[in-house]
Structure formats: structure tokens, C-alpha cells
Scaffold this motif. Sequence first.
Motif, PDB file in Angstrom:
ATOM      1  N   LEU A  14      41.972  -3.212  -9.816  1.00  0.00           N
ATOM      2  CA  LEU A  14      42.909  -2.207 -10.341  1.00  0.00           C
ATOM      3  C   LEU A  14      42.469  -1.681 -11.697  1.00  0.00           C
ATOM      4  CD1 LEU A  14      46.396  -3.696  -9.365  1.00  0.00           C
ATOM      5  CD2 LEU A  14      45.350  -1.590  -8.499  1.00  0.00           C
ATOM      6  N   CYS A  15      41.980  -2.565 -12.537  1.00  0.00           N
ATOM      7  CA  CYS A  15      41.551  -2.125 -13.862  1.00  0.00           C
ATOM      8  C   CYS A  15      40.244  -1.337 -13.810  1.00  0.00           C
ATOM      9  CB  CYS A  15      41.466  -3.314 -14.814  1.00  0.00           C
ATOM     10  SG  CYS A  15      43.115  -3.914 -15.274  1.00  0.00           S
ATOM     11  N   ALA A  16      39.358  -1.657 -12.859  1.00  0.00           N
ATOM     12  CA  ALA A  16      38.161  -0.828 -12.664  1.00  0.00           C
ATOM     13  C   ALA A  16      38.577   0.573 -12.221  1.00  0.00           C
ATOM     14  CB  ALA A  16      37.225  -1.473 -11.630  1.00  0.00           C
ATOM     15  N   ALA A  17      39.586   0.644 -11.338  1.00  0.00           N
ATOM     16  CA  ALA A  17      40.109   1.949 -10.899  1.00  0.00           C
ATOM     17  C   ALA A  17      40.768   2.685 -12.066  1.00  0.00           C
ATOM     18  CB  ALA A  17      41.095   1.766  -9.757  1.00  0.00           C
ATOM     19  N   LEU A  18      41.475   1.944 -12.912  1.00  0.00           N
ATOM     20  CA  LEU A  18      42.103   2.535 -14.098  1.00  0.00           C
ATOM     21  C   LEU A  18      41.037   3.130 -15.020  1.00  0.00           C
ATOM     22  CD1 LEU A  18      44.838   2.894 -15.610  1.00  0.00           C
ATOM     23  CD2 LEU A  18      44.342   0.727 -16.740  1.00  0.00           C
ATOM     24  N   MET A  19      39.918   2.431 -15.175  1.00  0.00           N
ATOM     25  CA  MET A  19      38.803   2.967 -15.974  1.00  0.00           C
ATOM     26  C   MET A  19      38.306   4.285 -15.387  1.00  0.00           C
ATOM     27  SD  MET A  19      37.624   1.787 -18.801  1.00  0.00           S
ATOM     28  CE  MET A  19      36.015   2.532 -18.901  1.00  0.00           C
ATOM     29  N   LEU A  59      32.500  -4.332 -15.752  1.00  0.00           N
ATOM     30  CA  LEU A  59      31.253  -4.440 -15.006  1.00  0.00           C
ATOM     31  C   LEU A  59      31.406  -3.828 -13.610  1.00  0.00           C
ATOM     32  CD1 LEU A  59      28.335  -5.468 -14.777  1.00  0.00           C
ATOM     33  CD2 LEU A  59      29.268  -7.660 -13.993  1.00  0.00           C
ATOM     34  N   THR A  60      32.535  -4.085 -12.967  1.00  0.00           N
ATOM     35  CA  THR A  60      32.797  -3.501 -11.644  1.00  0.00           C
ATOM     36  C   THR A  60      32.793  -1.977 -11.723  1.00  0.00           C
ATOM     37  OG1 THR A  60      34.098  -5.436 -11.004  1.00  0.00           O
ATOM     38  CG2 THR A  60      34.464  -3.413  -9.736  1.00  0.00           C
ATOM     39  N   PHE A  61      33.457  -1.430 -12.727  1.00  0.00           N
ATOM     40  CA  PHE A  61      33.484   0.017 -12.952  1.00  0.00           C
ATOM     41  C   PHE A  61      32.063   0.562 -13.111  1.00  0.00           C
ATOM     42  CE2 PHE A  61      33.191   3.094 -16.501  1.00  0.00           C
ATOM     43  CZ  PHE A  61      33.729   4.212 -15.879  1.00  0.00           C
TER      44      PHE A  61
END
Length: 182
Positions: A14-19, A59-61
Motif C-alpha cells: 500500500l505504501c509503495a502504491a502511495l509513493m 525499495l518496492t516502489f
Amino acid sequence: MNKYNIKELTMIGLCAALMAVFSQISIPLPSGVPITLQPFAVILISILLEEKLGSLSILTFILIGTIGLPVFANFQSGFSAILGPTGGFLSGFLIMAFIVGIFSKSKNKKLIFTGAYLGLIADYVVGVLQLALVLNMSISEALVIGCYPYIIKDLILTAVAVIIALKIKLLIKRELTKVIKA
């Protein structure tokens, strides 16, 4: 091997998507370095998830963008974005997330603010150095292009991100306390 539970994996995703979303809130500039809300998002994510999960989220982002999904500012993607003039700022987000995440564990708000600003400085250092190297310019020239136009915005938004993240953390803690008492 570290195993993550469903909640942690969900938060990382979710936080990678938020980025990715905050990256698209962007104003392109002739210099090639756009005005974005990415540093704001890194700080928010890193305070909420702390250093390990926050860094994994960033890192995922970065990995998602590197393999070709258009998640970087202005829907950019690919390995060339990481190696290009603004790639240092992207790489610097990982260092920033780790620094901010470490300081976010503190109960002292001043230390959390300090960590956020140290993380921002780390991102600027990595970003400006790569900008100078890739465009074959002096550090002074790279500062004019990659730092000075953004510093006031980032200084203000860093404080705003810390305040918002701390309020969210407090709300989460209160809700968890209610659930535990129930």
C-alpha cells in the motif's frame, strides 16, 4: 530468512502504491527535475512504518518503476530513470526512508523532526551528486538545478509530513488501545 505477516506485506504494498500516487503529483520543470510530493510521501511512510518496512516499501516502489511500470514522476519508468539525472533522488529515497525510520522510533518529537531533515539532506546529497555526474556539471551548477528551486517547499513539507504522520500514529495507537480494552 525474514518472514513478513500479511499485515506487513499489505502495508509495504500500500505504501509503495502511495509513493506512486504522490509521484504523479508533479510539476515538470525545464531543468528536468520536477517538483513532486515524493519526499513528503517518503517521510510519511517512514514514520508510520519505521526503518525496515518503510525502506522495503520504498525499495518496492523503486523496483516496480525500474522494471517498467510508470510509477516515477510524470509516469516515467525503467532502468534509465534510475541511471538518469534524477535517479539519484530516487535512490536517495531509500537512504532517506531508513534514516527517517530509525528516528521515528523515538518518543522525542524533536528527534523525529531531526531524523526527517537528516533524511532529506541525505536524499539531496545523493540526488545532486548523480545530477552533477550524469550531466557533467559542477556541484554548484547541480545545486542550482536540483536543490535550490525545491528546498523551501521540501523544508516546509517535511515538517507537515512529520506532524501528519505523528497524528496518524497517535490515532492508530488510540484505536488499538480501544480494541484491546474491548
